[in-house]
Each structure stands twice: as structure tokens, then as C-alpha cells.
Design a protein around this motif. Sequence first.
Motif, PDB file in Angstrom:
ATOM      1  N   UNK A   1      -3.524  -2.506 -19.223  1.00 15.15           N
ATOM      2  CA  UNK A   1      -4.264  -1.583 -18.375  1.00 15.15           C
ATOM      3  C   UNK A   1      -4.661  -2.306 -17.090  1.00 15.15           C
ATOM      4  N   UNK A   2      -4.343  -1.705 -15.959  1.00 14.09           N
ATOM      5  CA  UNK A   2      -4.724  -2.233 -14.651  1.00 14.09           C
ATOM      6  C   UNK A   2      -5.561  -1.194 -13.926  1.00 14.09           C
ATOM      7  N   UNK A   3      -6.839  -1.470 -13.744  1.00 11.44           N
ATOM      8  CA  UNK A   3      -7.713  -0.518 -13.052  1.00 11.44           C
ATOM      9  C   UNK A   3      -7.299  -0.316 -11.603  1.00 11.44           C
ATOM     10  N   UNK A   4      -6.651  -1.332 -11.012  1.00  8.30           N
ATOM     11  CA  UNK A   4      -6.245  -1.231  -9.611  1.00  8.30           C
ATOM     12  C   UNK A   4      -4.932  -0.490  -9.416  1.00  8.30           C
ATOM     13  N   UNK A   5      -4.366   0.058 -10.480  1.00  5.24           N
ATOM     14  CA  UNK A   5      -3.249   0.967 -10.322  1.00  5.24           C
ATOM     15  C   UNK A   5      -1.885   0.445 -10.707  1.00  5.24           C
ATOM     16  N   UNK A   6      -0.919   1.307 -10.425  1.00  6.99           N
ATOM     17  CA  UNK A   6       0.451   1.108 -10.874  1.00  6.99           C
ATOM     18  C   UNK A   6       1.126  -0.121 -10.266  1.00  6.99           C
ATOM     19  N   UNK A   7       0.854  -0.441  -9.023  1.00  5.36           N
ATOM     20  CA  UNK A   7       1.499  -1.611  -8.407  1.00  5.36           C
ATOM     21  C   UNK A   7       1.109  -2.896  -9.130  1.00  5.36           C
ATOM     22  N   UNK A   8      -0.157  -3.006  -9.506  1.00  4.48           N
ATOM     23  CA  UNK A   8      -0.634  -4.189 -10.233  1.00  4.48           C
ATOM     24  C   UNK A   8       0.008  -4.227 -11.613  1.00  4.48           C
ATOM     25  N   UNK A   9      -0.016  -3.111 -12.306  1.00  3.22           N
ATOM     26  CA  UNK A   9       0.576  -3.058 -13.645  1.00  3.22           C
ATOM     27  C   UNK A   9       2.067  -3.361 -13.598  1.00  3.22           C
ATOM     28  N   UNK A  10       2.760  -2.819 -12.643  1.00  3.97           N
ATOM     29  CA  UNK A  10       4.193  -3.063 -12.509  1.00  3.97           C
ATOM     30  C   UNK A  10       4.491  -4.530 -12.255  1.00  3.97           C
ATOM     31  N   UNK A  11       3.699  -5.183 -11.428  1.00  2.00           N
ATOM     32  CA  UNK A  11       3.894  -6.610 -11.150  1.00  2.00           C
ATOM     33  C   UNK A  11       3.697  -7.442 -12.413  1.00  2.00           C
ATOM     34  N   UNK A  12       2.713  -7.080 -13.200  1.00  3.76           N
ATOM     35  CA  UNK A  12       2.459  -7.788 -14.463  1.00  3.76           C
ATOM     36  C   UNK A  12       3.590  -7.531 -15.464  1.00  3.76           C
ATOM     37  N   UNK A  13       3.938  -6.274 -15.634  1.00  2.00           N
ATOM     38  CA  UNK A  13       4.951  -5.916 -16.636  1.00  2.00           C
ATOM     39  C   UNK A  13       6.334  -6.467 -16.305  1.00  2.00           C
TER      40      UNK A  13
END
Length: 129
Positions: free
Chosen positions: A112-124
Motif C-alpha cells: 500500500x502506497x498512500x502517495x499513489x500509483x506512481x510510488x506503488x509501481x516503482x516499488x512493485x
Amino acid sequence: MPIGDNLDNLLPTQVGAFVRIELRRPSDVHQDPVYARYRKETWEVFVELGICDAPRAAQSALDTAKSELQGEPDVVIQCYSAGTEPSFLKDTSPRLGAFVAWTRGSYYFSAHAKDGDAVLSAFMACFPY
């Protein structure tokens, strides 16, 4: 595919440029979820791991996550696949951020990334499982 119950292998200390800053180890990793937080500069990602007895148990955890999300008013489920390998769910919410859950065999993961999809995508893009 993930194997075993070594938390440093399952939730590595570093995922791309994200560094693990917290790991909550339960007394029994086969009974209770494991939680970790990763950080890259000001971005954070919260990760949950469940080590289940069987793939169906991991998929059941995914079903539970979906049920909980459907109760939120502004959640948009972008993709969902159940009973597959892997099974997965991804959603976004202007209020809650971006969330993804998936199974790999008997393992359940969510991020879960509270700062949104770009953060989550970078992590994933760098997460090994």
C-alpha cells in the motif's frame, strides 16, 4: 517463487531504491501476518505478508482484502483475478492511495502506497515476488 519462512528473504532489506525501515515479526509467522515498511526519500510503502498452509488459504486472504476494499466509498478496483496463480487485486483511491495484493502459491502479499500509483509501481517493479 518464494520459499521458506526467512523474513529477510521474503521481505528483503532493500527493494530497488526502497529501504526496509521496519519489520514487525510476530511470534509465529505461520499464524500471524508480518508487516514491513519501506522508504525511498519521502515515499513509503507498507507491506503485509501472510505465510499460509495452502494456496487456497492465501487466495482466501485476497478475497478478504477485496471485501474490505469494496466497503470504501471511493475505491476503484482496477484489476482482479481469483483462483489463478498468481491471484491478484489492484485498486486506487484518491483518499487512500494505491493498493495491490497478490498470492504466490501459499504466500499472500499486499503493498500500500498512500502517495499513489506512481510510488506503488516503482516499488512493485523491483519487488522479487
